[in-house]
Design a protein around this motif. Structure first.
Motif, PDB file in Angstrom:
ATOM      1  N   GLY A   1     -36.205  11.977  -5.225  1.00  0.00           N
ATOM      2  CA  GLY A   1     -36.623  11.220  -6.388  1.00  0.00           C
ATOM      3  C   GLY A   1     -37.228   9.873  -6.089  1.00  0.00           C
ATOM      4  O   GLY A   1     -37.984   9.337  -6.904  1.00  0.00           O
ATOM      5  N   VAL A   2     -36.914   9.291  -4.945  1.00  0.00           N
ATOM      6  CA  VAL A   2     -37.532   8.016  -4.567  1.00  0.00           C
ATOM      7  C   VAL A   2     -39.018   8.223  -4.291  1.00  0.00           C
ATOM      8  O   VAL A   2     -39.873   7.457  -4.745  1.00  0.00           O
ATOM      9  N   THR A   3     -39.346   9.277  -3.545  1.00  0.00           N
ATOM     10  CA  THR A   3     -40.746   9.597  -3.289  1.00  0.00           C
ATOM     11  C   THR A   3     -41.463   9.966  -4.578  1.00  0.00           C
ATOM     12  O   THR A   3     -42.641   9.636  -4.756  1.00  0.00           O
ATOM     13  N   ALA A   4     -40.770  10.649  -5.481  1.00  0.00           N
ATOM     14  CA  ALA A   4     -41.390  11.109  -6.726  1.00  0.00           C
ATOM     15  C   ALA A   4     -41.508  10.020  -7.770  1.00  0.00           C
ATOM     16  O   ALA A   4     -42.003  10.289  -8.866  1.00  0.00           O
ATOM     17  N   SER A   5     -41.084   8.796  -7.470  1.00  0.00           N
ATOM     18  CA  SER A   5     -41.155   7.731  -8.474  1.00  0.00           C
ATOM     19  C   SER A   5     -41.883   6.521  -7.896  1.00  0.00           C
ATOM     20  O   SER A   5     -43.063   6.596  -7.574  1.00  0.00           O
ATOM     21  N   PHE A   6     -41.187   5.428  -7.703  1.00  0.00           N
ATOM     22  CA  PHE A   6     -41.835   4.153  -7.377  1.00  0.00           C
ATOM     23  C   PHE A   6     -42.387   4.095  -5.965  1.00  0.00           C
ATOM     24  O   PHE A   6     -43.299   3.298  -5.688  1.00  0.00           O
ATOM     25  N   ALA A   7     -41.862   4.917  -5.043  1.00  0.00           N
ATOM     26  CA  ALA A   7     -42.256   4.801  -3.636  1.00  0.00           C
ATOM     27  C   ALA A   7     -43.721   5.140  -3.397  1.00  0.00           C
ATOM     28  O   ALA A   7     -44.284   4.742  -2.380  1.00  0.00           O
ATOM     29  N   MET A   8     -44.349   5.859  -4.303  1.00  0.00           N
ATOM     30  CA  MET A   8     -45.757   6.214  -4.144  1.00  0.00           C
ATOM     31  C   MET A   8     -46.668   5.417  -5.077  1.00  0.00           C
ATOM     32  O   MET A   8     -47.820   5.805  -5.284  1.00  0.00           O
ATOM     33  N   LEU A   9     -46.161   4.328  -5.654  1.00  0.00           N
ATOM     34  CA  LEU A   9     -46.930   3.541  -6.614  1.00  0.00           C
ATOM     35  C   LEU A   9     -47.313   2.170  -6.080  1.00  0.00           C
ATOM     36  O   LEU A   9     -47.744   1.319  -6.853  1.00  0.00           O
ATOM     37  N   GLY A  10     -47.167   1.952  -4.802  1.00  0.00           N
ATOM     38  CA  GLY A  10     -47.476   0.648  -4.247  1.00  0.00           C
ATOM     39  C   GLY A  10     -48.961   0.356  -4.230  1.00  0.00           C
ATOM     40  O   GLY A  10     -49.795   1.271  -4.109  1.00  0.00           O
ATOM     41  N   ASP A  11     -49.303  -0.924  -4.354  1.00  0.00           N
ATOM     42  CA  ASP A  11     -50.699  -1.322  -4.158  1.00  0.00           C
ATOM     43  C   ASP A  11     -51.114  -1.063  -2.718  1.00  0.00           C
ATOM     44  O   ASP A  11     -52.271  -0.717  -2.450  1.00  0.00           O
ATOM     45  N   ILE A  12     -50.178  -1.258  -1.803  1.00  0.00           N
ATOM     46  CA  ILE A  12     -50.378  -0.953  -0.389  1.00  0.00           C
ATOM     47  C   ILE A  12     -49.228  -0.071   0.048  1.00  0.00           C
ATOM     48  O   ILE A  12     -48.061  -0.393  -0.177  1.00  0.00           O
ATOM     49  N   GLN A  13     -49.548   1.052   0.671  1.00  0.00           N
ATOM     50  CA  GLN A  13     -48.539   2.000   1.154  1.00  0.00           C
ATOM     51  C   GLN A  13     -48.481   1.913   2.677  1.00  0.00           C
ATOM     52  O   GLN A  13     -49.457   2.232   3.356  1.00  0.00           O
ATOM     53  N   ILE A  14     -47.332   1.484   3.201  1.00  0.00           N
ATOM     54  CA  ILE A  14     -47.133   1.342   4.641  1.00  0.00           C
ATOM     55  C   ILE A  14     -45.979   2.252   5.047  1.00  0.00           C
ATOM     56  O   ILE A  14     -45.095   2.542   4.247  1.00  0.00           O
ATOM     57  N   ALA A  15     -45.972   2.690   6.287  1.00  0.00           N
ATOM     58  CA  ALA A  15     -44.860   3.478   6.813  1.00  0.00           C
ATOM     59  C   ALA A  15     -44.613   3.090   8.256  1.00  0.00           C
ATOM     60  O   ALA A  15     -45.518   2.607   8.957  1.00  0.00           O
ATOM     61  N   GLU A  16     -43.374   3.269   8.684  1.00  0.00           N
ATOM     62  CA  GLU A  16     -43.051   3.085  10.099  1.00  0.00           C
ATOM     63  C   GLU A  16     -43.422   4.343  10.870  1.00  0.00           C
ATOM     64  O   GLU A  16     -43.442   5.446  10.310  1.00  0.00           O
ATOM     65  N   PRO A  17     -43.711   4.213  12.162  1.00  0.00           N
ATOM     66  CA  PRO A  17     -44.094   5.390  12.956  1.00  0.00           C
ATOM     67  C   PRO A  17     -43.006   6.459  12.934  1.00  0.00           C
ATOM     68  O   PRO A  17     -41.821   6.178  13.079  1.00  0.00           O
ATOM     69  N   GLY A  18     -43.433   7.701  12.744  1.00  0.00           N
ATOM     70  CA  GLY A  18     -42.526   8.836  12.792  1.00  0.00           C
ATOM     71  C   GLY A  18     -41.639   9.007  11.592  1.00  0.00           C
ATOM     72  O   GLY A  18     -40.784   9.904  11.587  1.00  0.00           O
ATOM     73  N   ALA A  19     -41.798   8.196  10.553  1.00  0.00           N
ATOM     74  CA  ALA A  19     -40.931   8.295   9.378  1.00  0.00           C
ATOM     75  C   ALA A  19     -41.171   9.614   8.660  1.00  0.00           C
ATOM     76  O   ALA A  19     -42.314  10.046   8.474  1.00  0.00           O
ATOM     77  N   MET A  20     -40.080  10.268   8.232  1.00  0.00           N
ATOM     78  CA  MET A  20     -40.186  11.490   7.445  1.00  0.00           C
ATOM     79  C   MET A  20     -40.332  11.108   5.983  1.00  0.00           C
ATOM     80  O   MET A  20     -39.492  10.400   5.429  1.00  0.00           O
ATOM     81  N   ILE A  21     -41.402  11.583   5.353  1.00  0.00           N
ATOM     82  CA  ILE A  21     -41.716  11.235   3.968  1.00  0.00           C
ATOM     83  C   ILE A  21     -42.075  12.519   3.230  1.00  0.00           C
ATOM     84  O   ILE A  21     -42.943  13.275   3.667  1.00  0.00           O
ATOM     85  N   GLY A  22     -41.416  12.761   2.121  1.00  0.00           N
ATOM     86  CA  GLY A  22     -41.721  13.958   1.346  1.00  0.00           C
ATOM     87  C   GLY A  22     -40.818  14.060   0.140  1.00  0.00           C
ATOM     88  O   GLY A  22     -39.980  13.194  -0.119  1.00  0.00           O
ATOM     89  N   PHE A  23     -40.981  15.123  -0.603  1.00  0.00           N
ATOM     90  CA  PHE A  23     -40.125  15.361  -1.768  1.00  0.00           C
ATOM     91  C   PHE A  23     -39.035  16.368  -1.423  1.00  0.00           C
ATOM     92  O   PHE A  23     -37.866  16.033  -1.342  1.00  0.00           O
ATOM     93  N   ALA A  24     -39.412  17.607  -1.192  1.00  0.00           N
ATOM     94  CA  ALA A  24     -38.454  18.643  -0.804  1.00  0.00           C
ATOM     95  C   ALA A  24     -38.480  18.828   0.707  1.00  0.00           C
ATOM     96  O   ALA A  24     -39.394  18.365   1.401  1.00  0.00           O
ATOM     97  N   GLY A  25     -37.468  19.529   1.220  1.00  0.00           N
ATOM     98  CA  GLY A  25     -37.407  19.804   2.644  1.00  0.00           C
ATOM     99  C   GLY A  25     -38.467  20.793   3.079  1.00  0.00           C
ATOM    100  O   GLY A  25     -38.962  21.604   2.286  1.00  0.00           O
ATOM    101  N   ALA A  26     -38.828  20.714   4.361  1.00  0.00           N
ATOM    102  CA  ALA A  26     -39.885  21.586   4.880  1.00  0.00           C
ATOM    103  C   ALA A  26     -39.514  23.060   4.743  1.00  0.00           C
ATOM    104  O   ALA A  26     -40.367  23.898   4.421  1.00  0.00           O
ATOM    105  N   ARG A  27     -38.245  23.397   4.970  1.00  0.00           N
ATOM    106  CA  ARG A  27     -37.837  24.801   4.875  1.00  0.00           C
ATOM    107  C   ARG A  27     -37.952  25.312   3.448  1.00  0.00           C
ATOM    108  O   ARG A  27     -38.383  26.448   3.213  1.00  0.00           O
TER     109      ARG A  27
END
Length: 310
Positions: free
Chosen positions: A207-233
């Motif tokens: 729910g964090v990804t599905a809400s405010f986390a994708m609404l930034g004016d600038i979207q930054i991430a740390e190297p190798g960070a896992m980002i998504g909504f549901a699990g890959a499986r």
């Protein structure tokens, strides 16, 4: 008892100063390369493995120390109702919550502070994944709204470091309602004309990804960070296709336009300061001379023909 235990051993302990206390966790194992790293070297390197550059997870207070200048102040957050559903599985939710609060020395999964980043005023909210997986609760929603109000009050940008598994299941629909609340918090900041910057850390899901986390004016991430909504499986079982290599990793998302940049932890403070300076204090370029305007209007420096007569 004899003379050895009554006289000799006390004399030896006095001579050598007695047993020394050895601190625990002197060595840390990197979860990526499995190399052992001495704790002082790890702290000096901002909890980034010196062997493989894997960015390890850090707590909210460490994140604030790494980001803000010295002298930052933590904000006291409004108290949210605890255990509103009286939830219980193998243990009572209120017991789990108290245990997490005592271990982390904070009320919930988010810590909010205000200070400066290389002299640029800012309000920062940092998630702590060690606090029940950084899950969103009513307390987290209150923290984000409070951070947004403080940013508007101080006329400062809002920066949020996310590290969460999503909604807190023990709070049910109350946890899900924090998704629109967090979106409202971002709107408060943007309507005030202030920058809203999101730094996605490992992991940022649900729910964090599905809400405010994708609404930034600038979207930054740390190297190798896992980002998504549901699990890959779960995704593979749903679409019945094999996912690409590195799917849901920061570098993959950067290549596909979801992120603006991937920044190393050692460079994060300088990058945020530069972005705040660009967004809040844009440099005014000097007005060009008339000769320069003519050269721009007419390629090759040729004179611009006069306009036709009416």
């Amino acid at each position: 008892m004899n003379w050895i235990s009554e006289w000799a051993l006390p004399k030896i302990k006095t001579l050598f100063g007695g047993p020394r206390e050895v601190p625990e966790n002197l060595w840390h194992k990197c979860p990526a390369c499995e190399q052992m790293v001495f704790h002082r070297d790890l702290e000096r390197n901002l909890h980034v493995c010196p062997h493989c550059s894997h960015h390890m997870r850090v707590g909210a207070r460490q994140r604030l120390d790494y980001t803000l200048d010295e002298g930052w102040q933590r904000i006291e957050l409004p108290k949210a109702p605890q255990d509103p559903l009286r939830f219980r599985d193998q243990r009572r939710y209120v017991d789990r919550l108290r245990e997490a609060q005592a271990k982390a020395a904070q009320e919930d999964a988010v810590v909010v502070a205000h200070g400066a980043i290389e002299g640029n005023r800012a309000v920062v909210a940092a998630f702590d994944f060690s606090f029940m997986g950084g899950s969103m609760s009513a307390g987290v929603g209150e923290a984000l709204v409070t951070a947004a109000r403080l940013a508007v009050l101080q006329d400062a940008p809002l920066i949020v470091f996310t590290a969460s598994g999503g909604a807190r299941m023990q709070e049910g629909a109350i946890s899900l309602m924090q998704m629109p609340r967090s979106v409202i918090a971002t709107r408060m900041v943007k309507e005030a004309g202030l920058p809203f910057i999101v730094v996605l850390c490992d992991p940022t899901t649900g729910g964090v990804t599905a809400s405010f986390a994708m609404l930034g004016d600038i979207q930054i991430a740390e190297p190798g960070a896992m980002i998504g909504f549901a699990g890959a499986r779960v995704i593979e079982q749903t679409v019945r296709e094999k996912l690409p290599e590195g799917f849901q990793r920061a570098e993959y998302l950067l290549q596909h336009g979801i992120l603006d940049m991937v920044v190393k932890r050692a460079e994060m403070r300088a990058t945020l300061a530069r972005l705040i300076g660009l967004l809040r204090l844009p440099e005014r370029l000097p007005e060009p001379e008339p000769e320069a305007m003519l050269s721009l209007a007419a390629p090759g420096g040729a004179e611009t023909p006069p306009p036709p007569a009416a």
